[in-house]
Design an enzyme around this catalytic site. Structure first.
Site, PDB file in Angstrom:
ATOM      1  N   CYS A 128       0.869  -1.186   0.000  1.00 51.84           N
ATOM      2  CA  CYS A 128       0.000   0.000   0.000  1.00 51.84           C
ATOM      3  C   CYS A 128       0.905   1.235   0.000  1.00 51.84           C
ATOM      4  O   CYS A 128       2.082   1.137  -0.372  1.00 51.84           O
ATOM      5  CB  CYS A 128      -0.970  -0.018   1.180  1.00 51.84           C
ATOM      6  SG  CYS A 128      -0.189   0.059   2.809  1.00 51.84           S
ATOM      7  N   ASN A 146       2.307   1.502   4.376  1.00 52.87           N
ATOM      8  CA  ASN A 146       2.603   0.235   5.071  1.00 52.87           C
ATOM      9  C   ASN A 146       2.299   0.302   6.565  1.00 52.87           C
ATOM     10  O   ASN A 146       2.971  -0.318   7.389  1.00 52.87           O
ATOM     11  CB  ASN A 146       4.063  -0.213   4.842  1.00 52.87           C
ATOM     12  CG  ASN A 146       4.344  -1.658   5.253  1.00 52.87           C
ATOM     13  OD1 ASN A 146       5.451  -1.974   5.700  1.00 52.87           O
ATOM     14  ND2 ASN A 146       3.391  -2.534   5.136  1.00 52.87           N
ATOM     15  N   CYS A 155      -1.456   0.879   7.416  1.00 53.84           N
ATOM     16  CA  CYS A 155      -2.902   0.592   7.537  1.00 53.84           C
ATOM     17  C   CYS A 155      -3.306  -0.668   6.783  1.00 53.84           C
ATOM     18  O   CYS A 155      -3.612  -1.700   7.371  1.00 53.84           O
ATOM     19  CB  CYS A 155      -3.734   1.769   7.040  1.00 53.84           C
ATOM     20  SG  CYS A 155      -3.490   3.300   7.961  1.00 53.84           S
ATOM     21  N   ARG A 156      -3.333  -0.598   5.447  1.00 51.80           N
ATOM     22  CA  ARG A 156      -3.953  -1.674   4.658  1.00 51.80           C
ATOM     23  C   ARG A 156      -3.045  -2.877   4.440  1.00 51.80           C
ATOM     24  O   ARG A 156      -3.468  -4.024   4.663  1.00 51.80           O
ATOM     25  CB  ARG A 156      -4.398  -1.114   3.299  1.00 51.80           C
ATOM     26  CG  ARG A 156      -5.504  -0.098   3.398  1.00 51.80           C
ATOM     27  CD  ARG A 156      -5.681   0.680   2.116  1.00 51.80           C
ATOM     28  NE  ARG A 156      -4.530   1.541   1.841  1.00 51.80           N
ATOM     29  CZ  ARG A 156      -4.354   2.252   0.753  1.00 51.80           C
ATOM     30  NH1 ARG A 156      -5.256   2.199  -0.213  1.00 51.80           N
ATOM     31  NH2 ARG A 156      -3.293   3.014   0.604  1.00 51.80           N
ATOM     32  N   SER A 157      -1.818  -2.664   3.966  1.00 49.74           N
ATOM     33  CA  SER A 157      -0.996  -3.840   3.645  1.00 49.74           C
ATOM     34  C   SER A 157      -0.568  -4.634   4.888  1.00 49.74           C
ATOM     35  O   SER A 157      -0.488  -5.862   4.810  1.00 49.74           O
ATOM     36  CB  SER A 157       0.208  -3.477   2.758  1.00 49.74           C
ATOM     37  OG  SER A 157       1.081  -2.567   3.377  1.00 49.74           O
ATOM     38  N   ASP A 173      -8.385   3.840   1.388  1.00 47.36           N
ATOM     39  CA  ASP A 173      -7.351   4.192   2.366  1.00 47.36           C
ATOM     40  C   ASP A 173      -8.007   4.714   3.647  1.00 47.36           C
ATOM     41  O   ASP A 173      -8.657   5.767   3.618  1.00 47.36           O
ATOM     42  CB  ASP A 173      -6.456   5.274   1.748  1.00 47.36           C
ATOM     43  CG  ASP A 173      -5.235   5.554   2.600  1.00 47.36           C
ATOM     44  OD1 ASP A 173      -5.227   5.163   3.781  1.00 47.36           O
ATOM     45  OD2 ASP A 173      -4.291   6.167   2.072  1.00 47.36           O
TER      46      ASP A 173
END
Ligand code: 4NP
Length: 155
Positions: A8, A11, A13-15, A124
């Site tokens: 993401c 690095n 939050c999402r990934s 995001d």
């Protein structure tokens, strides 16, 4: 060994959430000695930091541990990973633009592996929250990804 990298922007939050959820599925399937999982960001602002509290809280709700630290996507990642899965189209473009010519990982939007969702990108949550929705998308796509890898590699 099959190596999977989630990417993401930051690095945090999402990934990292995708890494933790997918690792959890891999462990449950007894495949942790055959599939390696990691994550990275295209940007370097948060290098060395723990995941965002929203991500950690959401993972804790589902009893999924995560202790990773943020790192930035590196040239070696294109050699070291078989699958590089991006959270949104910005990430995809950035990853594609940095790919060295002599490397050939599968580079795809992660949500191509999701089932029955209209979303093509993982939104995001850094500015607006919505970590629970991000989790739902990631969980869905993680199941699809594991199924696809098992089929492709006969696991
Ligand atoms: P992520 O979220 O890409 O899911 O980790 C973000 C984290 C940090 C920033 C942007 C997005 N930032 O601009 O610092």
């Amino acid at each position: 060994m099959i190596r999977v990298l989630f990417v993401c922007l930051g690095n945090i939050c999402r990934s990292p959430m995708a890494e933790a959820v997918f690792q959890h599925l891999v462990n449950e399937a007894g495949l942790s000695d055959q599939i390696v999982v990691d994550s990275a960001g295209t940007g370097g602002w948060h290098i060395g930091e723990r995941a965002h509290s929203g991500t950690l809280r959401e993972l804790a709700k589902h009893n999924i541990p995560y202790d990773g630290r943020a790192r930035q996507l590196a040239r070696a990642d294109f050699e070291n990973f078989d699958y590089i899965l991006t959270m949104d189209y910005d990430n995809l473009e950035t990853v594609q633009s940095r790919q060295p010519k002599d490397t050939q990982p599968v580079i795809k939007p992660f949500l191509e592996y999701a089932n029955g969702v209209v979303d093509k990108e993982v939104p995001d949550p850094y500015y607006t929250g919505g970590f629970d929705y991000v989790y739902k998308l990631i969980e869905n796509a993680s199941h699809g990804l594991l199924k696809a890898i098992r089929e492709e590699h006969g696991l």
